[in-house]
Scaffold this motif. Structure first.
Motif, PDB file in Angstrom:
ATOM      1  N   ASP A 100       1.469  -2.153  -5.763  1.00 49.84           N
ATOM      2  CA  ASP A 100       2.349  -1.562  -6.775  1.00 49.84           C
ATOM      3  C   ASP A 100       1.627  -0.478  -7.566  1.00 49.84           C
ATOM      4  N   LEU A 103       1.271   2.603  -5.425  1.00 53.63           N
ATOM      5  CA  LEU A 103       2.548   3.314  -5.338  1.00 53.63           C
ATOM      6  C   LEU A 103       2.835   4.105  -6.611  1.00 53.63           C
ATOM      7  N   LYS A 116       6.001   7.664   1.646  1.00 58.94           N
ATOM      8  CA  LYS A 116       6.738   7.129   2.798  1.00 58.94           C
ATOM      9  C   LYS A 116       5.867   6.177   3.614  1.00 58.94           C
ATOM     10  N   THR A 119       5.313   2.776   1.418  1.00 58.00           N
ATOM     11  CA  THR A 119       6.432   1.887   1.096  1.00 58.00           C
ATOM     12  C   THR A 119       6.684   0.955   2.263  1.00 58.00           C
TER      13      THR A 119
END
Length: 130
Positions: A100, A103, A116, A119
């Protein structure tokens, strides 16, 4: 076998002598008495191939290791790499919190390609819902 080049007949006679000498039943068993280039003995396909492509080398090997040797011995097979010895790519182990955070950093940077890749792939169930 006085000539420089060994004829097919000479090779067959010599192989028959070698088979009798070691007490083998088939020609393929002779390969276990002839050393290979990387340790162990030569493969039986190599023995067959040498009859046509390198007969002089075959003649010299059979003479040296079977016919002229006082006590021809079977050679051990070529040592193989132990199981599990191949290098494995070590994948990074991220916890859910680490992922997390990563990201969030990628989102701040605005790198859509990396986003991309990072994820998680949608499950089949969620794809069907969409």
């Amino acid at each position: 076998m006085n000539s420089q080049k060994a004829t097919e007949q000479d090779i067959d006679q010599m192989i028959d002598q070698a088979i009798k000498r070691v007490g083998a039943k088939k020609e393929n068993e002779l390969c276990r008495y002839l050393p290979g280039p990387n340790g162990g003995y030569i493969h039986h396909f190599t023995l067959k191939k040498m009859k046509t492509e390198a007969p002089d080398k075959l003649v010299s090997l059979v003479k040296e290791f079977i016919l002229a040797h006082p006590d021809p011995k079977k050679l051990p097979h070529k040592p193989r790499a132990p199981r599990g010895s191949r290098k494995r790519l070590e994948l990074l182990n991220f916890s859910r919190q680490d992922m997390d955070r990563l990201l969030q950093v990628v989102l701040k940077e605005g790198d859509t390609e990396l986003l991309k890749k990072l994820t998680p792939k949608p499950t089949l169930k969620s794809l069907k819902r969409q």
